[in-house]
Scaffold this active site. Structure first.
Site, PDB file in Angstrom:
ATOM      1  N   CYS A  18       0.839  -1.197   0.000  1.00  0.00           N
ATOM      2  CA  CYS A  18       0.000   0.000   0.000  1.00  0.00           C
ATOM      3  C   CYS A  18       0.873   1.246   0.000  1.00  0.00           C
ATOM      4  O   CYS A  18       1.950   1.268   0.581  1.00  0.00           O
ATOM      5  CB  CYS A  18      -0.945   0.005   1.201  1.00  0.00           C
ATOM      6  SG  CYS A  18      -0.163   0.410   2.766  1.00  0.00           S
ATOM      7  N   GLU A  19       0.371   2.268  -0.649  1.00  0.00           N
ATOM      8  CA  GLU A  19       1.160   3.496  -0.756  1.00  0.00           C
ATOM      9  C   GLU A  19       1.135   4.306   0.539  1.00  0.00           C
ATOM     10  O   GLU A  19       1.907   5.245   0.694  1.00  0.00           O
ATOM     11  CB  GLU A  19       0.661   4.355  -1.921  1.00  0.00           C
ATOM     12  CG  GLU A  19      -0.726   4.929  -1.737  1.00  0.00           C
ATOM     13  CD  GLU A  19      -1.210   5.682  -2.972  1.00  0.00           C
ATOM     14  OE1 GLU A  19      -0.630   5.487  -4.048  1.00  0.00           O
ATOM     15  OE2 GLU A  19      -2.185   6.450  -2.849  1.00  0.00           O
ATOM     16  N   HIS A  20       0.258   3.964   1.461  1.00  0.00           N
ATOM     17  CA  HIS A  20       0.186   4.730   2.711  1.00  0.00           C
ATOM     18  C   HIS A  20       1.232   4.280   3.728  1.00  0.00           C
ATOM     19  O   HIS A  20       1.735   5.087   4.507  1.00  0.00           O
ATOM     20  CB  HIS A  20      -1.204   4.599   3.336  1.00  0.00           C
ATOM     21  CG  HIS A  20      -2.281   5.141   2.462  1.00  0.00           C
ATOM     22  ND1 HIS A  20      -3.571   4.656   2.455  1.00  0.00           N
ATOM     23  CD2 HIS A  20      -2.239   6.119   1.535  1.00  0.00           C
ATOM     24  CE1 HIS A  20      -4.282   5.321   1.564  1.00  0.00           C
ATOM     25  NE2 HIS A  20      -3.499   6.207   0.987  1.00  0.00           N
ATOM     26  N   HIS A  21       1.504   2.979   3.786  1.00  0.00           N
ATOM     27  CA  HIS A  21       2.431   2.453   4.798  1.00  0.00           C
ATOM     28  C   HIS A  21       3.581   1.667   4.179  1.00  0.00           C
ATOM     29  O   HIS A  21       4.454   1.195   4.888  1.00  0.00           O
ATOM     30  CB  HIS A  21       1.679   1.545   5.766  1.00  0.00           C
ATOM     31  CG  HIS A  21       0.525   2.214   6.446  1.00  0.00           C
ATOM     32  ND1 HIS A  21      -0.764   2.171   5.949  1.00  0.00           N
ATOM     33  CD2 HIS A  21       0.477   2.968   7.570  1.00  0.00           C
ATOM     34  CE1 HIS A  21      -1.557   2.871   6.742  1.00  0.00           C
ATOM     35  NE2 HIS A  21      -0.836   3.363   7.734  1.00  0.00           N
ATOM     36  N   GLN A  81      -5.596  -0.369  -3.104  1.00  0.00           N
ATOM     37  CA  GLN A  81      -6.346  -1.445  -3.769  1.00  0.00           C
ATOM     38  C   GLN A  81      -7.386  -0.848  -4.721  1.00  0.00           C
ATOM     39  O   GLN A  81      -7.663  -1.394  -5.788  1.00  0.00           O
ATOM     40  CB  GLN A  81      -7.008  -2.336  -2.715  1.00  0.00           C
ATOM     41  CG  GLN A  81      -7.674  -3.560  -3.317  1.00  0.00           C
ATOM     42  CD  GLN A  81      -8.258  -4.477  -2.269  1.00  0.00           C
ATOM     43  OE1 GLN A  81      -7.670  -4.671  -1.206  1.00  0.00           O
ATOM     44  NE2 GLN A  81      -9.425  -5.038  -2.539  1.00  0.00           N
ATOM     45  N   CYS A 100      -1.135  -3.434   6.890  1.00  0.00           N
ATOM     46  CA  CYS A 100      -1.165  -2.189   7.668  1.00  0.00           C
ATOM     47  C   CYS A 100      -2.390  -2.151   8.571  1.00  0.00           C
ATOM     48  O   CYS A 100      -2.449  -1.386   9.523  1.00  0.00           O
ATOM     49  CB  CYS A 100      -1.128  -0.969   6.750  1.00  0.00           C
ATOM     50  SG  CYS A 100      -2.475  -0.897   5.568  1.00  0.00           S
ATOM     51  N   HIS A 158      -4.799  -6.440   4.152  1.00  0.00           N
ATOM     52  CA  HIS A 158      -3.779  -5.392   4.241  1.00  0.00           C
ATOM     53  C   HIS A 158      -3.050  -5.492   5.571  1.00  0.00           C
ATOM     54  O   HIS A 158      -3.668  -5.368   6.626  1.00  0.00           O
ATOM     55  CB  HIS A 158      -4.433  -4.010   4.111  1.00  0.00           C
ATOM     56  CG  HIS A 158      -4.979  -3.754   2.734  1.00  0.00           C
ATOM     57  ND1 HIS A 158      -4.480  -2.782   1.906  1.00  0.00           N
ATOM     58  CD2 HIS A 158      -5.960  -4.378   2.033  1.00  0.00           C
ATOM     59  CE1 HIS A 158      -5.135  -2.802   0.753  1.00  0.00           C
ATOM     60  NE2 HIS A 158      -6.041  -3.766   0.808  1.00  0.00           N
TER      61      HIS A 158
HETATM   62 ZN   LIG Z   1      -1.671   0.919   4.365  1.00  0.00          ZN
END
Ligand SMILES: [Zn+2]
Length: 240
Positions: free
Chosen positions: A131-134, A172, A202, A200
């Protein structure tokens, strides 16, 4: 408005070392990545930004050492000495999708379908992404179908398109849409259906710590959107 990629401070250093431009095309849709509805209903034009200022391998390894120290460990202890090298090599594998072009995978089509006029579907394509956030892994399965017109594509190519987008950083939701868009653009089929079902890390290993929660995203176009029976058939086949 396209997102602005900040000018990296290592630019001059890379240039001096003669690092070749990587020519990555990043799809920088300026959309709220956590809001699927916003994403799917957006009519905003896409903007493509070319990212050419890639740091050197040494710079990437130095960054891993920094993260090791940030985690609270000593990057100079024996067990961690080769870790930056291993992490950088792992990144080469996990993010190899930046160097690949989904449109190229779908460019070779076959026209002799001998009257075949139903959906072509791939089930349970492995999704190994981050994921691009974590930058945390998310793992699951993708289900991809399209209704061909006169053109079909080698079925392994559909799995390859999923893999290319998976081996980049995104959400996603964006990945689901990117797969659909790539097939639409290249094959101009009567419709495309994509479902991704993934866990996920995260979410399962940090933050809310919800184990065994999976996220399902779907996107339907053309006949899969207008023909409810067809959409139902796709969902049944996906879940069997
Ligand atoms: Zn994430």
């Amino acid at each position: 408005m396209p997102r602005v990629i900040p000018e990296p401070s290592f630019r001059r250093y890379s240039a001096l070392k003669g690092a070749p431009p990587r020519g990555i095309e990043l799809n920088m849709d300026s959309l709220d990545p956590v809001n699927a509805d916003n994403l799917l209903n957006s009519s905003k034009p896409k903007s493509i930004t070319t990212f050419t200022n890639r740091p050197s391998r040494d710079e990437a390894m130095a960054a891993v050492r920094t993260l090791l120290a940030w985690a609270g460990d000593n990057p100079d202890r024996e067990g961690l000495l080769d870790t930056p090298k291993r992490v950088v090599e792992a990144y080469d594998e996990w993010f190899q999708g930046y160097a690949a072009d989904p449109a190229k995978e779908l460019s070779r089509t076959f026209e002799d379908v001998q009257g075949y006029d139903d959906m072509v579907m791939l089930r349970e394509i492995d999704v190994e992404s981050h994921c691009e956030h974590h930058m945390a892994p998310f793992l699951g399965k993708a289900y991809v179908a399209y209704m061909p017109t006169e053109k079909v594509v080698g079925i392994s190519k559909l799995a390859r398109v999923v893999e290319i987008f998976a081996k980049r950083l995104q959400t996603q939701e964006t990945m689901t849409k990117q797969i659909v868009d790539a097939i639409e653009t290249s094959l101009a089929p009567l419709g495309v259906a994509v479902m991704i079902d993934a866990e996920h890390q995260c979410m399962t290993t940090r933050g809310v710590h919800h184990k065994h929660v999976s996220t399902i995203t779907t996107r339907f176009t053309g006949a899969f959107k207008t023909d409810q029976a067809l959409q139902d058939r796709f969902m049944r086949l996906a879940q069997k």
